[in-house]
Design an enzyme around this catalytic site. Sequence first.
Site, PDB file in Angstrom:
ATOM      1  N   HIS A 120      71.787 -22.003  15.890  1.00 56.93           N
ATOM      2  CA  HIS A 120      72.653 -21.400  16.910  1.00 56.93           C
ATOM      3  C   HIS A 120      72.093 -21.811  18.274  1.00 56.93           C
ATOM      4  CE1 HIS A 120      74.249 -18.037  19.354  1.00 56.93           C
ATOM      5  NE2 HIS A 120      75.103 -17.803  18.380  1.00 56.93           N
ATOM      6  N   ASP A 197      64.693 -16.913  13.417  1.00 56.04           N
ATOM      7  CA  ASP A 197      65.886 -16.308  13.993  1.00 56.04           C
ATOM      8  C   ASP A 197      66.553 -15.515  12.867  1.00 56.04           C
ATOM      9  OD1 ASP A 197      68.471 -15.719  14.706  1.00 56.04           O
ATOM     10  OD2 ASP A 197      68.960 -17.719  15.464  1.00 56.04           O
ATOM     11  N   GLN A 200      71.351 -13.325  11.643  1.00 55.13           N
ATOM     12  CA  GLN A 200      72.273 -13.130  10.517  1.00 55.13           C
ATOM     13  C   GLN A 200      71.529 -12.600   9.295  1.00 55.13           C
ATOM     14  OE1 GLN A 200      75.546 -13.407  10.730  1.00 55.13           O
ATOM     15  NE2 GLN A 200      75.611 -14.353  12.754  1.00 55.13           N
ATOM     16  N   CYS A 359      78.947 -21.397  18.524  1.00 56.38           N
ATOM     17  CA  CYS A 359      77.691 -21.520  19.283  1.00 56.38           C
ATOM     18  C   CYS A 359      76.716 -22.458  18.578  1.00 56.38           C
ATOM     19  CB  CYS A 359      77.034 -20.162  19.519  1.00 56.38           C
ATOM     20  SG  CYS A 359      78.034 -19.069  20.499  1.00 56.38           S
TER      21      CYS A 359
HETATM   22  N1  PLP Z   1      71.225 -16.670  16.030  1.00 56.32           N
HETATM   23  C1  PLP Z   1      72.224 -16.615  15.158  1.00 56.32           C
HETATM   24  C2  PLP Z   1      72.059 -17.262  13.808  1.00 56.32           C
HETATM   25  C3  PLP Z   1      73.409 -15.955  15.473  1.00 56.32           C
HETATM   26  O1  PLP Z   1      74.409 -15.911  14.599  1.00 56.32           O
HETATM   27  C4  PLP Z   1      73.525 -15.344  16.756  1.00 56.32           C
HETATM   28  C5  PLP Z   1      74.771 -14.684  17.159  1.00 56.32           C
HETATM   29  O2  PLP Z   1      75.846 -15.021  16.714  1.00 56.32           O
HETATM   30  C6  PLP Z   1      72.440 -15.418  17.632  1.00 56.32           C
HETATM   31  C7  PLP Z   1      71.310 -16.083  17.241  1.00 56.32           C
HETATM   32  C8  PLP Z   1      72.478 -14.809  18.988  1.00 56.32           C
HETATM   33  O3  PLP Z   1      72.569 -13.424  18.929  1.00 56.32           O
HETATM   34  P1  PLP Z   1      72.829 -12.566  20.244  1.00 56.32           P
HETATM   35  O4  PLP Z   1      74.047 -13.153  20.908  1.00 56.32           O
HETATM   36  O5  PLP Z   1      73.052 -11.183  19.732  1.00 56.32           O
HETATM   37  O6  PLP Z   1      71.627 -12.677  21.106  1.00 56.32           O
END
Ligand code: PLP
Length: 401
Positions: A120, A197, A200, A359
């Site tokens: 992401h 990360d 998910q 994203c």
């Molecule tokens: N990492 C992953 C795999 C995600 O799916 C997301 C959000 O969709 C994020 C990071 C970023 O999360 P946030 O926008 O809540 O900071």
Amino acid sequence: MSLNSPWRSDFPALSALSAEGQTYLDSAATSQKPQVVLDALMGYYASGAANVHRAQHLPGERATRAFEGTRIRATHWLNAASPAEILFTRGTTEAINLLAYGLEHLFQPGDEIVISALEHHANLLPWQQLAIRRQLKLVVLPLDRSGLIDLEQARQLIGARTRLLAVSQLSNVLGRWQPLTELLPLARAQGALTVVDGAQGVVHGRHDVQALGCDFYAFSSHKLYGPDGIGVLYGRGDALARLKHWQFGGEMVHSATYQSADFHGAPLGFEAGTPAIASVIGLGAALDYLGSLDAAAIAGHEAVLHTKLLAGLAARDGVRLLGEPELALASFSIEGVHNADLAHLLTEQGIAVRAGHHCAMPLMQTLGVQGAIRVSLALYNNGDDLERFFSALDKTLELLR
Ligand code: PLP
């Protein structure tokens, strides 16, 4: 197994949305909240808002106790060794930015940061920008055809110059658990830091950060049935000790003069300013709620829905699934149909799914697609939600083909 969620009635938004003719299949973007989370938010404001850590008065003491209670709950949720290893951030994005700034001093020009091709933007851009600032090399681990980080290639690419490995536990596009138990030791063997990360992954099953053996693990409350504006960064004690402070202001400082200051360590030293108090308390309520449910029953329910989702997509002509999703979601495009048209017509029929690059623009380029439609599931979805989605999809395809 029944396709009706026994937990659906805990989420008032589901009936509100359905009264508006909306079918919510976008929980990987953000989840709906159970009544207990709404009650916790309301309870905090209705019983007297107060700032945390600084006030001596009763409302301040009550708010601080509830706020720190969430830190203890998060400690247990992740099986961290101590509440001092739990930092509150605005979410996964801010947690990873905190790391990219807080660890910057550890890197020398030519050092390598390793990520994967499926990240992401939240777990790509902070590292990419750090690499630009410090003249580092950003190494990107390729994927195999099923959407897994390729371990053979990882063994070649993680080496003596690797200082940090940052990877997603569960892709928001490809829906596969990544092979972290094999991957993380490759980085550790080089003395590199490891960042997971968990945005998910945290939503599906319980994860033990000590068993995982990562240095840092980040997640956002809003995907885990909690309020938005808050997230958690877990850091192993000795890894946290290597972080430099990155945001400065109230709360994080031990003592200050006009010319100098010294700062608290983790966690408070990394929580400058007034935090999102109500949201932290709401996250605590979400963790209590989830902790009271049968995790195996949730996984079973989601698995049945996921099988139905994949079977329905496979039964339709021209569907191109991205990777081989194993849980929670499916991303796809349809031959000869533009994603934007598909998304538009699904939206018109009250189907709330996500369309676009999710994203993860570089991943879309790697997969050779402009974008995709993503259907994502949560514990509150019913089989009917998927039936409504498929009937809307069929109508859309009749119109577009
Ligand atoms: N990492 C992953 C795999 C995600 O799916 C997301 C959000 O969709 C994020 C990071 C970023 O999360 P946030 O926008 O809540 O900071």
